[in-house]
Design an enzyme around this catalytic site. Sequence first.
Site, PDB file in Angstrom:
ATOM      1  N   GLY A   4       0.813  -1.201   0.000  1.00 21.85           N
ATOM      2  CA  GLY A   4       0.000   0.000   0.000  1.00 21.85           C
ATOM      3  C   GLY A   4       0.848   1.253   0.000  1.00 21.85           C
ATOM      4  N   GLY A  39      14.206   6.523   3.741  1.00 26.80           N
ATOM      5  CA  GLY A  39      13.027   5.761   4.134  1.00 26.80           C
ATOM      6  C   GLY A  39      12.042   6.607   4.920  1.00 26.80           C
ATOM      7  N   VAL A  40      10.768   6.376   4.656  1.00 26.94           N
ATOM      8  CA  VAL A  40       9.732   7.283   5.160  1.00 26.94           C
ATOM      9  C   VAL A  40       8.545   6.559   5.799  1.00 26.94           C
ATOM     10  CG1 VAL A  40      10.298   9.049   3.456  1.00 26.94           C
ATOM     11  CG2 VAL A  40       8.568   7.325   2.902  1.00 26.94           C
ATOM     12  N   GLY A  41       8.582   5.240   5.860  1.00 24.31           N
ATOM     13  CA  GLY A  41       7.375   4.497   6.213  1.00 24.31           C
ATOM     14  C   GLY A  41       6.928   4.641   7.653  1.00 24.31           C
ATOM     15  N   GLU A  42       7.860   4.884   8.546  1.00 21.10           N
ATOM     16  CA  GLU A  42       7.506   4.809   9.961  1.00 21.10           C
ATOM     17  C   GLU A  42       7.700   6.113  10.716  1.00 21.10           C
ATOM     18  OE1 GLU A  42       8.659   0.566  11.367  1.00 21.10           O
ATOM     19  OE2 GLU A  42       9.862   0.964   9.597  1.00 21.10           O
ATOM     20  N   ARG A  56      16.780  11.583  -0.205  1.00 17.06           N
ATOM     21  CA  ARG A  56      16.177  11.783  -1.520  1.00 17.06           C
ATOM     22  C   ARG A  56      14.744  11.227  -1.535  1.00 17.06           C
ATOM     23  NH1 ARG A  56      18.312  12.068  -6.851  1.00 17.06           N
ATOM     24  NH2 ARG A  56      20.360  11.385  -6.114  1.00 17.06           N
ATOM     25  N   ASN A  87       9.258   9.664  -4.850  1.00 14.95           N
ATOM     26  CA  ASN A  87       7.951  10.083  -5.359  1.00 14.95           C
ATOM     27  C   ASN A  87       7.262  10.908  -4.274  1.00 14.95           C
ATOM     28  OD1 ASN A  87       5.125  10.206  -5.830  1.00 14.95           O
ATOM     29  ND2 ASN A  87       5.293   8.515  -7.300  1.00 14.95           N
ATOM     30  N   PRO A  88       7.255  12.216  -4.433  1.00 11.67           N
ATOM     31  CA  PRO A  88       6.737  13.067  -3.351  1.00 11.67           C
ATOM     32  C   PRO A  88       5.271  12.796  -3.018  1.00 11.67           C
ATOM     33  CG  PRO A  88       7.338  14.372  -5.302  1.00 11.67           C
ATOM     34  CD  PRO A  88       7.824  12.982  -5.555  1.00 11.67           C
ATOM     35  N   GLN A 107       2.668   8.568   2.842  1.00  9.40           N
ATOM     36  CA  GLN A 107       3.273   7.813   3.935  1.00  9.40           C
ATOM     37  C   GLN A 107       3.346   8.668   5.209  1.00  9.40           C
ATOM     38  OE1 GLN A 107       3.172   4.613   3.450  1.00  9.40           O
ATOM     39  NE2 GLN A 107       5.326   4.174   3.720  1.00  9.40           N
TER      40      GLN A 107
END
Lengths: 752, 352
Positions: free
Chosen positions: A476, A712-715, A638, A641-642, A648
């Site tokens: 997702g 990484g940006v998920g958490e 970096r 995809n903004p 996220q």
Amino acid sequence: MAELAGSATHLRHGSSIGQPLTRRDGLLKVTGQARYAADNHPPGMLHAALAVSSIARGRVTGLDVEAARAHPGVVAVMTPANRPALALHPDDKASPFVFRMDLLQDDMVRYAGQPIAVVIGETLEAATEGAALLAPRYAAEPARTGLDEGEVFIPPMVGIGAPSEVRHGDVEAGLAAAAARIEAVYETPAQYHNAMEPHAIVAAWEGDRLSIDTPSQGLTWARDRIAGLFGIAVEDIEIRSPFLGGGFGSKGLIAGPQVLGILAARLVGRPVKLVLRREQMYGPVGHRAPTRQTLRLGADAAGGLTAIQHHVRTASSSFDDFFEPAGGVTHTLYASPAIVTTSDAVRLDTGTPMFMRAPGEASGSIALEGAIDEMAAACGMDPLEFRLRNYAEVEPTTGKPFSSKALRECYAQGAARFGWAGRPLAPRQMRDADGLLVGWGVGTATFPALMFQGQARAVLRADGSGVVEIGAQDMGQGAWTALAQIAADSLGLGIDQVEFRAGHSGLPDAGIAGGSAHTATAGMAIHGAGADAIARLAELAMADGRSPLFGAGNAGVVAREGRLLRRDDESRGETYAEILARAGLGEIEGRGTGAMDPAAQEHYAMHAHGAVFAEVKVDPELGQIRATRLVGAFAAGRIINPRMVQSQYYGGMIWGVSFALHEAAVVDPRSGRVMNANLGEYHVPVNADLPSLEAILVEEVDPHVNALGIKGVGEIGVTGSAGAVANAVWHATGVRVRRFPIAVEAVAGLAG
Amino acid sequence: MNRFDYIRPATVAEAVAAAAVPGSAYLAAGTNLLDLMKGGVMRPARLVDLARVPGLDAIEALPDGGLRIGARVRNADLAYDPGFARRFPAVAEALLSGASAQLRNAATVGGNLLQRTRCAYFYDPASACNKREPGAGCDAREGENRLHAVLGWSEQCIATHPSDFCVPLVALGAVVEIEGQAGRREVPLEEFHRLPGTTPERESVLAPGELVVAVRLPGEAAGFAGHARYVKLRERTSYAFAVVSAAACLRLEDGAIAEARLALGGVAAKPWRVPAAEAVLQGARPGAEAFRQAAEAALAEAQPSGENGFKIELARRILVRALTLAAAGTPERLPALPASPLASHSGVSLHG
């Protein structure tokens, strides 16, 4: 994935990386065409239903197997008596990443909701009724359910391999020297992942070959675990997992119920589908363990921290080890000459806790951010000013420089957008036109920039198009899109000229979609594979006297839009197709690996950072709270995809609101059963709870984490946000609630 | 799922006859019943589906200015019926604060009255529950009972009735029309639900097989439209049951309260009308002091049934809030967050 939508509507300006493409799988999902695991119905498929324990500890002394078998449509009942043999005992533990499972190995019950039998039927209804007819009898023992029950011990490690104790400097000396001190105890409840899609599996055996549809955040690990349990070769296992309806860590490792589905198919010799009911998600597939965190902080007269002591009490199951590493954030976030974190734990009659989005960081952050706020208040300082005063220029506990850290810019941009300036120092100073109390709070977000190991394969085809293969997972978060963007750039092609294949165990190992590390790991593998393919193609051309690139050797070539060009003269070049055609090749292949650079890791502390600002409104008499405004500013290297990244961050921030205000498993202290095991009573925020969210993507260039500069940006969005909301509640009301989620009666001044 | 008979009667008479068989249950939208069946909490031998029964889905104006609402009218259809919302704004507000939009689009009036408690021990077949299994005991009594009853409970049962809709309905003197094999009868909503006493399994005065066919609001109830509000305290902004809630409907004459109709939700096994509080307000000038006195009277008999003593004071406060808002006048438009304490208070009255 030929059905994935193209992106023809997007204008590209050079590279795909950095473009806000919409989800390539979005159309499939909103039109119901995306095929999730439970949507598969191979011919001859039967349905399995779990029977689960209603006691938390003891033994099953009887099951009415005959009654279940006699029910029309029931094909088989799997119990410890007839469960097919396994090659490994489910309690064997070869490494900290292997977790014990309940696979009907015996009659012991270790938690409420533990599978105790599987009923297989021609229909779901028959299997479900068969499971009900088993009417288990038990010899029950008292359940251990609270953080004060049983023997307290110090676990040898917390999380996965992190030390349970970290000592830096002399905390007692720091506290003694402090001009102001605070001590506070924060409590967080058990939480459950509650992915929209429950764990599901469709399993089919053909001899010793196994074919599976199941959601997985880590295909290779899942395949290896299954191979070990069944004693079959990994090559004989095929797992398809193109889409996950959320995982949040609960689908990181294959879970017991999924293996039971495979066993059921083995037993009956036909394909079997097993889907967990919502309430069955509250036991065998992991949860975030409760914590009680004691923080002692000291600060000098200028507001500089002199000591942080952070002790975590948590719990694991009675039979396995996962200890919420809640002290971790304290190691990296604020500068202090003395930092000590310690953990101890008890064993409870629950399923084994597991990684749940920002494991450790989420629980630790809400407590640390609260304590920092309390310390700022004790120093009479604005909480943002206090955080800046204690800004860590190097990682406090290791002394390592950060590979990059744009946290100052996050604070500045977030504060400006939110309008933090002019915030009254004292609480309970602001009201809106309707008399509601208004409060503003801030929290610092942080999450380590991790990488696992992954491989990818890239192919350039005779027609000039490309194929990139990696067993990556889209749960997702947008991997179908972001990784395809990296794939396109790696081959110097437009995104529609690259066929991107993922979500299948037959593809190269992408590691696990977890630890906020998937884009970095899989992305670097793809980046390497594409570069390898291009390098091979360039070698062909440069060695070929008929190529305009012949002899470009030292100057080199660049790949762009399906062509190789001389770097020193871009008017000289030719298409990939031309090079391959002349060489008489149908395709050319490259391979790549993504992994952490150990040298960089040794020299640098690597973390993403952010600052979250929250506004809440509180009804002063009734205690009802609403988070009315959240602004987060995050720097995570970096951004591929903004649009996906913003999503996220939103998701993480909503989890933060949920942590602070809504979410808790209510466990009956006598039975050990979760009493709100459904989405009606286990509250997570609804849209109406979040009227305004904003996420700012702060620019950050990191030359050390990996060649793509991805952190990484998920958490990270969960961290900081939860504390910001809780701090805003204090600022609105003057009541510091240290038990989460914050209850109406506590805010209304009516808590017992 | 266990096997059951499924009957689809064509008329009310057929339905009542079909449901006369012991173990029958009526099925309307099934938003509660089907969950209970899937969870093994209820196992009816026969479902009598009302979907095709004519005459149950009308909203009819009555000669006295009241309304007769068919039992199968959907919650959302009723709430958005302009004539209904104008005459009974507190009821519309309560409806729109209940459940979620998806559930309101399905759930019916009759089903709302007859929904079961949300007590977690009732839903958990492994727990002792006198309501589910008479004589089994009550695990809520010493269990997780933070949101349980503070009024009208017994040692046998401390569950609450979860409806929002019923709270203003009971305040406004709604009447329930019931069809049975012996014919039609009417019961005031206030007498429709039963307190648990020693028989918590009996939740209403319906005899087995009896069917709710309509709910009637008397014309005089529309006389409160200018000063009628429902307020609900809940732990998220939508899709959460009330911690406590209150309906306050006032008829003002010459700046004084000529008549008050008040009820509380989330506090007892039935929507809890508070006549003692209504009496306190009769003839009083609206204001904080009178409202607080009314709230004290309303909760005079309240007792915690567990770790929920805070609900008593919260119930007082929410009744004061509902009265304050009602006295200020019903807003022309329902707030975007119906019944929420966090909705803008500054509604402009175009009524009364």
